[in-house]
Design a protein around this motif. Sequence first.
Motif, PDB file in Angstrom:
ATOM      1  N   GLU A 186       0.861  -1.186   0.000  1.00 11.71           N
ATOM      2  CA  GLU A 186       0.000   0.000   0.000  1.00 11.71           C
ATOM      3  C   GLU A 186       0.897   1.236   0.000  1.00 11.71           C
ATOM      4  N   ARG A 199      -0.338   4.483   0.418  1.00 10.35           N
ATOM      5  CA  ARG A 199      -0.897   5.580   1.219  1.00 10.35           C
ATOM      6  C   ARG A 199      -1.064   5.138   2.670  1.00 10.35           C
ATOM      7  N   ARG A 238      -2.768   4.227   5.942  1.00  6.24           N
ATOM      8  CA  ARG A 238      -4.073   3.695   6.340  1.00  6.24           C
ATOM      9  C   ARG A 238      -3.965   3.245   7.787  1.00  6.24           C
ATOM     10  N   TRP A 239      -4.833   3.763   8.629  1.00  5.14           N
ATOM     11  CA  TRP A 239      -4.754   3.515  10.058  1.00  5.14           C
ATOM     12  C   TRP A 239      -5.068   2.064  10.411  1.00  5.14           C
ATOM     13  N   LYS A 240      -6.067   1.495   9.753  1.00  6.00           N
ATOM     14  CA  LYS A 240      -6.579   0.184  10.129  1.00  6.00           C
ATOM     15  C   LYS A 240      -5.502  -0.884  10.029  1.00  6.00           C
TER      16      LYS A 240
END
Length: 280
Positions: free
Chosen positions: A170, A172, A174-176
Amino acid sequence: MKTAFVVLTYNRVAALLPVLRALAAQCGKKHEVLVADDGSSPAHVRRLQDELPRFGCRVRHVWHPDVGFTAARARNLAAARSEADYLVFLDGDCVPAPGFVQMHRRLAETGCFVNGSRVMLSRRLSQQAETGHLDLAKLGAGAWLRLRLGGDVNKLTHLVHWPGAPGRVETRFRWKGIRSCNFGLWRRDFEAVNGFDEGFSGWGHEDADLVLRLHHQGLKRKNGFCATEVFHLWHPESDRGRESDNRERVMARMKTGIIRSGKGLDEARPAREAVVTELN
């Protein structure tokens, strides 16, 4: 490459020992293990020393005084004393599945950090592992399937080794799913962002902050599903009194390009309070 496994612990040696036994079965001359101790009591430290499994690599215990939940500090203190090219951070209640060490090496890639995967265990199953009545590494696929059907585990991704699976990377933030309980990166990248930010105290989101700063540095997230699973032993929920403050801090930093922590790895190197003990 030489890989260091930095294992965070605090007064839970019964959970730590299965973690170390799993690492001992997989580690060799190209590895080192550092127990990052956030201030465990003398009784816990003595038991660790007495029951440490036999390793084929160097094992050190890096302890600092108990001043509350300071996981970022404990991890930095241990990582600063590592001699490895690659760092894998683990929590002391996350037991590596068979193949864990090899899979982290397979997934290590320039320009990426690896966000590992975890399998959650029930309280019953965790107690069996902690008391030594159950060796998780020796369970076959049939036993795991029965445990899944019985609600003792939340998934079975550890039964599939697929390091080449698509969709891992990924670009970007992404918090999750961010989790420092199973997290790998090149030492040079950890140094570039000055490690974990010790301004985060209490439970919560120092790992999300690290990932955000790594993204600002230009690194990509590489997810470790079906490769780097750990078995997360059950425990009561930690005190989350600082969670909202820590979350707000990360949210504010998302609007900036911050890369380096204000107090982190560099400041941990000369720390006089760190007590380093060779365990083998």
